[in-house]
Design an enzyme around this catalytic site. Structure first.
Site, short mmCIF file in Angstrom:
data_model
loop_
_atom_site.label_atom_id
_atom_site.label_comp_id
_atom_site.label_asym_id
_atom_site.label_seq_id
_atom_site.Cartn_x
_atom_site.Cartn_y
_atom_site.Cartn_z
N ASP B 136 -12.53 28.07 -30.46
CA ASP B 136 -11.15 28.37 -30.82
C ASP B 136 -11.11 29.60 -31.74
OD1 ASP B 136 -8.43 27.99 -30.70
OD2 ASP B 136 -8.39 26.56 -32.36
N HIS B 143 0.35 34.89 -37.69
CA HIS B 143 -0.01 33.51 -38.03
C HIS B 143 -0.85 33.50 -39.30
CE1 HIS B 143 -1.56 29.43 -37.71
NE2 HIS B 143 -2.79 29.88 -37.62
N ARG B 152 -1.79 29.92 -50.07
CA ARG B 152 -2.34 30.63 -51.23
C ARG B 152 -1.40 31.76 -51.59
NH1 ARG B 152 -7.63 32.19 -48.33
NH2 ARG B 152 -6.85 30.89 -46.66
N GLU B 208 -0.28 23.64 -32.35
CA GLU B 208 -0.45 25.10 -32.39
C GLU B 208 -0.32 25.61 -30.97
OE1 GLU B 208 -4.07 26.21 -34.44
OE2 GLU B 208 -3.19 25.78 -36.41
N GLU B 210 -1.14 28.00 -28.19
CA GLU B 210 -2.24 28.92 -27.87
C GLU B 210 -2.33 29.12 -26.36
OE1 GLU B 210 -6.04 28.17 -29.65
OE2 GLU B 210 -5.17 27.33 -31.50
N ASP B 242 -3.26 23.14 -29.56
CA ASP B 242 -4.34 22.83 -30.52
C ASP B 242 -3.75 21.94 -31.62
OD1 ASP B 242 -6.58 22.89 -32.15
OD2 ASP B 242 -6.10 24.85 -33.00
N ARG B 246 -2.59 18.64 -40.61
CA ARG B 246 -2.65 19.59 -41.72
C ARG B 246 -3.18 19.00 -43.01
NH1 ARG B 246 -2.76 24.03 -38.76
NH2 ARG B 246 -0.89 24.27 -37.48
N GLN B 249 -6.90 18.54 -42.57
CA GLN B 249 -7.50 19.88 -42.50
C GLN B 249 -7.68 20.48 -43.90
OE1 GLN B 249 -5.27 22.46 -39.88
NE2 GLN B 249 -6.62 24.21 -40.17
N LYS B 262 -8.81 18.62 -36.04
CA LYS B 262 -8.59 19.25 -34.73
C LYS B 262 -9.20 18.43 -33.59
CE LYS B 262 -7.13 23.41 -36.33
NZ LYS B 262 -5.98 24.18 -35.83
N THR B 266 -6.93 18.00 -27.78
CA THR B 266 -6.48 19.35 -27.39
C THR B 266 -5.88 19.18 -26.00
OG1 THR B 266 -8.31 20.36 -28.61
CG2 THR B 266 -7.24 21.73 -26.91
N THR B 368 -3.67 30.36 -32.64
CA THR B 368 -2.22 30.23 -32.67
C THR B 368 -1.57 31.59 -32.40
OG1 THR B 368 -2.48 28.55 -34.35
CG2 THR B 368 -0.27 29.46 -34.06
N GLU B 382 4.44 26.78 -40.04
CA GLU B 382 5.05 28.09 -40.30
C GLU B 382 6.57 28.01 -40.20
OE1 GLU B 382 2.91 31.36 -38.07
OE2 GLU B 382 1.70 29.65 -37.43
#
Lengths: 437, 437
Positions: B136, B143, B152, B208, B210, B242, B246, B249, B262, B266, B368, B382
């Site tokens: 991946d 993204h 952050r 996600e 993809e 995907d 969160r 993760q 993850k 999938t 993504t 997002e």
């Protein structure tokens, strides 16, 4: 599995080489692999190592010497990969082990069995299973501490380490067997103080000493495996070299983890030592009282009693100079798997807690196995302090990291008073020069 | 491949449904998949979507209507996985495409061909290939910027992002097809301000958006694929979800990257749109002048001319309330793959630069796909600003993250003046409640 008669130290084989003091493969071991006669187009099939011979399980199945579950298991082993045998589960694994133990034990009938032996010196090995997925763990706290000290002098081991067996997905396509020639990888590196990366042959090529764990029986997607029964899903262990390009790794690994620094090659030893064979070498597993105790899904009384495995491990290095001067490989370190912070059962339980399905033949890497003292480190980056303290070899050479032509030789064994010494054999692989431009 | 007669907008099929304005599968598309009649024990085999039908390639091969390379290619497609067909390479792929285009085009002979059609409404799909490894990528700078801003606030995208298509290994065993029911994963999370993690059902379940990229032809271990010929190794693309937990993760991913967050699932759409079918929708790929230009091994003049693909993508959400009220799924976002910071060719070249071998049937995820504006984001984290700005649905519900019963519906298509509109079909999968106690 508790120790049973197949672990009796007094048990001997009518095959003399199985009784040799130095053999890794006495009657008490019986590790599984896949082989064929070298240089032929024979089909690969399952075999078991005994002394200096391979027991050809396809031939044995054909000969019809076993009955019941052992016969069914031997038949499943006649295929070029052991996935179907793995999938039969622990009763089948044990039935075949006990049948082999009886057939090749000193009272066993020899005529048909003898015709099923092939000298190890004349065979080549295949991967023991079709590996669907390969997961690499990070479970040695000594390794984690050593690495953190080198790379982040003011840092600490990441806070999740003491709460879960951390892991990442590895690459299946580049897994090979002992004897593998590994081309030095090329890739991007960012030099200290630079603002633009360069690309070229790896300058900090390393090995990592690990155990490879073959999953025997999987789980349905969405259903986790409880820690208490997790080991029923493990078929056995081999030696694993997790080749690592440290300069590529340092630049690529944030934020998604190691990728090309690992995926160019992984080397396995050909023989899988079964969990049944390892039963006598179990030992208690404890967590230091000042450390967090495992969450309930990673906790079981059985673990504390016998969750750890005292598997002795050694890494040696053979350079071109060793070969020229006919010197034996130089031992770099020796340690034991018993120091690992997380156990096999915890790895399996954690791997499935979110619903990920394991399949027969999947491979787990234990993560680098380093013990508490300096000479127990499982990678050069630790032994040489990231290259600052090169190792001096009896050839007059020094090594900070691996040079072209170097062969890394891993070995492993178990020993305990009152039990036989059983071995994993050898995991040997050699570095080829890079190809660039 | 430049545009050829198989892209002519005027070309029609004698199969009426292939000429419908709304079909994703006109004669110019011809995507490949694996199928069988639903509810039967038939063997899975290769098929091609045309209008509302599947062209049964096993039946077509049996009927003997093709000759030469196209016949060989159709025969390879009669198997339950398309790996052998992929491995034949681009001339074979193209020969079969052109033979199908002629056979099902308005002048084509209909008798034998008609007997090879199976209604899509009556089939079930299999994974189109045995996937040996799944990688991946992380190639959308929008993204990356969106995520960094959320997680952050004072941070920046990691410095390697602009120098390489960053990637990590994913899990093969849990890959499923559109229609998949995905159990909400459970796992460890560390709450903000807490010092002890807890374990339980994921509270921040996300998708996600993809593209999945199927490798056609691999490379030998130790030999890299040059960027200029990298696309010859790509068979085609599908839609990929995907799934991402969160909260799991955030806690598990340092230092080795995402793992259980993850690996629980999938989801792929069943049809692979070939690179040949996508040729007319290529567009120029450029790097902003202020950004680093790619290193030579990731650079080629062809890329700048036509390295990007204008594939339009959309995500929609269907909750249990939508189904109760017979409302169509609510569109959450729409974007195009042309915004991606790295191209397919660069992903393939980078993946192999260190010597990692790709194999026919390997799967790459694009990472993504988010575009530059807010409503082009490819994940809920997002779109909802990590849950702080929930989405309001026409059902009166709101969503910060996915709830049980929610179905995520992805679709994709290409359109360009002077060319047909071709589609990817649908990628739909639904969330089941967690199992935990």
């Amino acid at each position: 599995m508790k120790s049973d008669h197949s672990h009796d130290i007094g048990a001997k084989s009518w095959l003399a080489s199985a009784n040799d003091a130095g053999t890794p493969f006495p009657l008490q071991n019986l590790p599984f692999g896949v082989f064929r006669r070298a240089g032929t187009n024979e089909a690969f099939r399952g075999g078991v190592a005994l002394g200096d011979q391979v027991i050809d399980l396809a031939a044995l199945s054909e000969a019809g010497v076993f009955s019941g579950l052992a016969a069914d298991a031997a038949r499943a082993c006649a295929q070029p990969a052991l996935n179907a045998f793995f999938d039969m589960g622990k009763h089948a694994w044990r039935a075949l082990r006990h049948a082999l133990f009886a057939l090749f034990g000193s009272g066993g009938p020899q005529d048909a069995a003898k015709r099923c032996l092939v000298p190890q010196a004349s065979v080549e090995y295949g991967l023991p299973a079709r590996i669907g997925d390969y997961t690499d763990f990070y479970t040695s706290i000594d390794h984690a501490r050593n690495i953190v000290k080198l790379l982040r002098p003011d840092g600490a081991v990441s806070p999740n380490f003491q709460w879960m067996p951390v892991a990442y997905h590895g690459r299946v396509s580049s897994i090979g067997l002992s004897g593998q020639k590994v081309r030095r990888p090329c890739g991007q590196r960012m030099a200290a103080g630079a603002h633009v990366p360069d690309v070229g042959p790896c300058e900090r090529l390393d090995y990592e000493l690990e155990l490879g764990i073959f999953i025997g029986v999987g789980n349905p997607q969405g259903e986790r495996i409880p820690v208490a029964s997790a080991e029923d899903h493990v078929f056995g262990l081999c030696l694993l070299n997790d080749w690592s390009a440290r300069d590529i790794q340092a630049w690529e690994s944030t934020p998604l983890g190691p990728f090309l620094a690992k995926s160019f090659a992984t080397t396995l030893s050909p023989w899988i030592v079964t969990m049944d064979a390892l039963a006598p070498y179990r030992t208690s597993w404890t967590r230091p009282a000042e450390d967090p105790q495992p969450l309930p899904y990673l906790s079981s009384a059985v673990l504390e009693e016998s969750g750890a495995l005292d598997i002795r491990l050694e890494v040696a290095l053979e350079t071109a100079m060793h070969r020229r001067d006919a010197l034996p490989p130089t031992r770099l370190s020796r340690t034991s798997f018993r120091h690992q912070y997380w156990t096999l059962a915890q790895m399996v339980a954690h791997h499935t807690v979110a619903g990920c399905n394991l399949r027969s033949g999947d491979l787990l890497g234990s993560g680098t196995i380093s013990g508490p003292s300096r000479d127990e480190a499982g990678a050069l980056i630790e032994l040489t302090q990231a290259g600052h303290a090169p190792i001096h070899l009896p050839t007059g050479e020094t090594r900070a990291f691996l040079e072209d032509g170097d062969a890394v030789v891993m070995s492993g064994w178990c020993e305990r008073p009152g039990y036989a010494r059983i071995g994993f054999g050898e995991n040997r692989a050699q570095v080829l020069p890079a190809k660039w431009d």
